[in-house]
Design an enzyme around this catalytic site. Structure first.
Site, PDB file in Angstrom:
ATOM      1  N   TYR A  32       0.823  -1.199   0.000  1.00  0.00           N
ATOM      2  CA  TYR A  32       0.000   0.000   0.000  1.00  0.00           C
ATOM      3  C   TYR A  32       0.859   1.251   0.000  1.00  0.00           C
ATOM      4  O   TYR A  32       2.067   1.203   0.260  1.00  0.00           O
ATOM      5  CB  TYR A  32      -0.943   0.002   1.208  1.00  0.00           C
ATOM      6  CG  TYR A  32      -0.294   0.377   2.525  1.00  0.00           C
ATOM      7  CD1 TYR A  32      -0.456   1.651   3.065  1.00  0.00           C
ATOM      8  CD2 TYR A  32       0.489  -0.540   3.225  1.00  0.00           C
ATOM      9  CE1 TYR A  32       0.150   1.995   4.270  1.00  0.00           C
ATOM     10  CE2 TYR A  32       1.084  -0.201   4.419  1.00  0.00           C
ATOM     11  CZ  TYR A  32       0.915   1.069   4.945  1.00  0.00           C
ATOM     12  OH  TYR A  32       1.514   1.417   6.131  1.00  0.00           O
ATOM     13  N   ARG A  51       8.208   4.122  -4.651  1.00  0.00           N
ATOM     14  CA  ARG A  51       8.250   3.129  -3.576  1.00  0.00           C
ATOM     15  C   ARG A  51       7.240   2.016  -3.814  1.00  0.00           C
ATOM     16  O   ARG A  51       7.493   0.847  -3.494  1.00  0.00           O
ATOM     17  CB  ARG A  51       8.014   3.788  -2.218  1.00  0.00           C
ATOM     18  CG  ARG A  51       8.186   2.797  -1.063  1.00  0.00           C
ATOM     19  CD  ARG A  51       8.160   3.479   0.285  1.00  0.00           C
ATOM     20  NE  ARG A  51       6.876   4.139   0.521  1.00  0.00           N
ATOM     21  CZ  ARG A  51       6.632   4.898   1.593  1.00  0.00           C
ATOM     22  NH1 ARG A  51       7.562   5.098   2.500  1.00  0.00           N
ATOM     23  NH2 ARG A  51       5.446   5.467   1.746  1.00  0.00           N
ATOM     24  N   ARG A 100      -7.866 -20.666  -0.956  1.00  0.00           N
ATOM     25  CA  ARG A 100      -6.712 -20.321  -0.125  1.00  0.00           C
ATOM     26  C   ARG A 100      -5.577 -21.301  -0.368  1.00  0.00           C
ATOM     27  O   ARG A 100      -5.775 -22.513  -0.329  1.00  0.00           O
ATOM     28  CB  ARG A 100      -7.116 -20.337   1.351  1.00  0.00           C
ATOM     29  CG  ARG A 100      -6.001 -19.973   2.312  1.00  0.00           C
ATOM     30  CD  ARG A 100      -6.506 -19.994   3.750  1.00  0.00           C
ATOM     31  NE  ARG A 100      -5.445 -19.684   4.704  1.00  0.00           N
ATOM     32  CZ  ARG A 100      -4.598 -20.571   5.220  1.00  0.00           C
ATOM     33  NH1 ARG A 100      -4.707 -21.852   4.875  1.00  0.00           N
ATOM     34  NH2 ARG A 100      -3.665 -20.202   6.072  1.00  0.00           N
ATOM     35  N   LYS A 149       6.546  -2.106   1.946  1.00  0.00           N
ATOM     36  CA  LYS A 149       5.374  -1.497   2.587  1.00  0.00           C
ATOM     37  C   LYS A 149       4.155  -2.400   2.408  1.00  0.00           C
ATOM     38  O   LYS A 149       3.277  -2.163   1.581  1.00  0.00           O
ATOM     39  CB  LYS A 149       5.117  -0.094   2.015  1.00  0.00           C
ATOM     40  CG  LYS A 149       4.229   0.775   2.900  1.00  0.00           C
ATOM     41  CD  LYS A 149       4.222   2.216   2.396  1.00  0.00           C
ATOM     42  CE  LYS A 149       3.275   3.092   3.186  1.00  0.00           C
ATOM     43  NZ  LYS A 149       3.711   3.341   4.568  1.00  0.00           N
ATOM     44  N   GLU A 181      12.439   2.603  14.201  1.00  0.00           N
ATOM     45  CA  GLU A 181      11.537   3.643  13.683  1.00  0.00           C
ATOM     46  C   GLU A 181      10.297   3.681  14.559  1.00  0.00           C
ATOM     47  O   GLU A 181      10.177   2.926  15.531  1.00  0.00           O
ATOM     48  CB  GLU A 181      11.163   3.343  12.226  1.00  0.00           C
ATOM     49  CG  GLU A 181      10.506   1.995  12.011  1.00  0.00           C
ATOM     50  CD  GLU A 181      10.385   1.617  10.540  1.00  0.00           C
ATOM     51  OE1 GLU A 181      10.430   2.513   9.690  1.00  0.00           O
ATOM     52  OE2 GLU A 181      10.254   0.414  10.250  1.00  0.00           O
TER      53      GLU A 181
END
Length: 285
Positions: A32, A51, A100, A149, A181
């Site tokens: 995302y 990114r 799945r 991310k 972070e």
């Protein structure tokens, strides 16, 4: 009612539906980005697209849209929802393989593309920037590829709840005695007019706001040192701050109950926030 984007269609948010077999849902197999909006324009949009591509490449996922198409969808959503200040959230998952399975599906399975806006007035003039935030430190027990991310945000959510239960605003994550972070932001300290922040690696997210802020800091003749720093070093700092796409540059005034400096936001952090917002408004698309 908000208009959202799902796989090529603009829909009322109540009509947008994704399969229960989507790998973003069952495997957190997705990435995302969040782009801020100021004055109806997108902030540092090119950085977010770069990114996004990096994250997709790391997970061997194809980019479903071109740069021009991504920009058009973002602009359409901002316009259709009349967003002056806020954010646009985009998510790309590996899609719905029909059931799945741990193995990646065949290449012909279409990715799921979702975007929505979040209107947040006062994003740039957030009063918290004048008072600063208080944080605690918590162990960093995340996986080893924090530079991707992904939508797997369970531990950052847990960290924010730990902070909330402690009566503070956020948490910094600590590994082997060093700050990595924040839960959803990059972390910095200031000592003697020197900005210190952890160097880029797979240990931290390669923040888009981080890159811009450090560039502006160097252009303003501020000294920047990219290295690990300890919690004790942070508590003894003159100033501290975080950066993120929605917080921009936000001062930290307390760490684990210890006030930094005089307990108020410092001048270097305030100047950096001012520079960042000025420059980003000029470059907004």
């Amino acid at each position: 009612m908000r208009t959202v984007y799902l796989n090529g269609d603009y829909l009322p948010e109540t009509e947008a539906k994704v399969s229960i077999f989507d790998r973003g849902f069952v495997m957190a197999d997705g990435v995302y980005e969040v782009t801020s909006v100021l004055g109806g324009k997108l902030i540092d949009f090119g950085g977010h697209l770069t990114r996004l591509q990096r994250s997709l490449d790391a997970l061997e996922m194809k980019n479903p849209l071109s740069a021009e198409e991504w920009l058009e969808v973002h602009r359409q959503l901002v316009a259709r929802n009349a967003v002056e200040e806020g954010m646009v959230y985009l998510q790309v998952t590996r899609g719905n393989p029909g059931d799945r399975d741990f193995a990646y599906p065949a290449d012909d399975v279409a990715p799921t593309v979702v975007l929505f806006t979040q209107a947040k007035s006062g994003l740039a003039d957030n009063p918290v920037a004048k008072t600063g935030i208080k944080i605690i430190t918590v162990p960093d027990i995340r996986w080893g590829r924090r530079d991707i991310k992904t939508v797997q945000l369970l531990y950052p959510s847990m960290g924010k709840m730990m902070a909330k239960k402690a009566g503070v605003d956020d948490a910094w994550l600590v590994e082997d005695g060093f700050v990595t972070e924040g839960t959803s932001n990059n972390a910095y300290i200031v000592k003697g007019n020197k900005i210190i922040t952890r160097a880029l690696s797979s240990d931290i997210l390669h923040g888009i706001t981080r890159a811009a802020v450090l560039r502006f800091a160097r252009e303003a003749q501020m000294e920047v040192e990219e290295r690990n720093f300890t919690v004790d070093e942070a508590k003894a700092a003159d100033e501290a701050f975080i950066t993120s796409a929605s917080a921009f540059v936000m001062p930290v005034v307390e760490i684990d109950g210890a006030a930094l400096g005089n307990g108020k936001p410092g001048p270097l952090t305030a100047r950096l926030r001012e520079i960042y917002l000025d420059e980003m408004r000029k470059a907004a698309v």
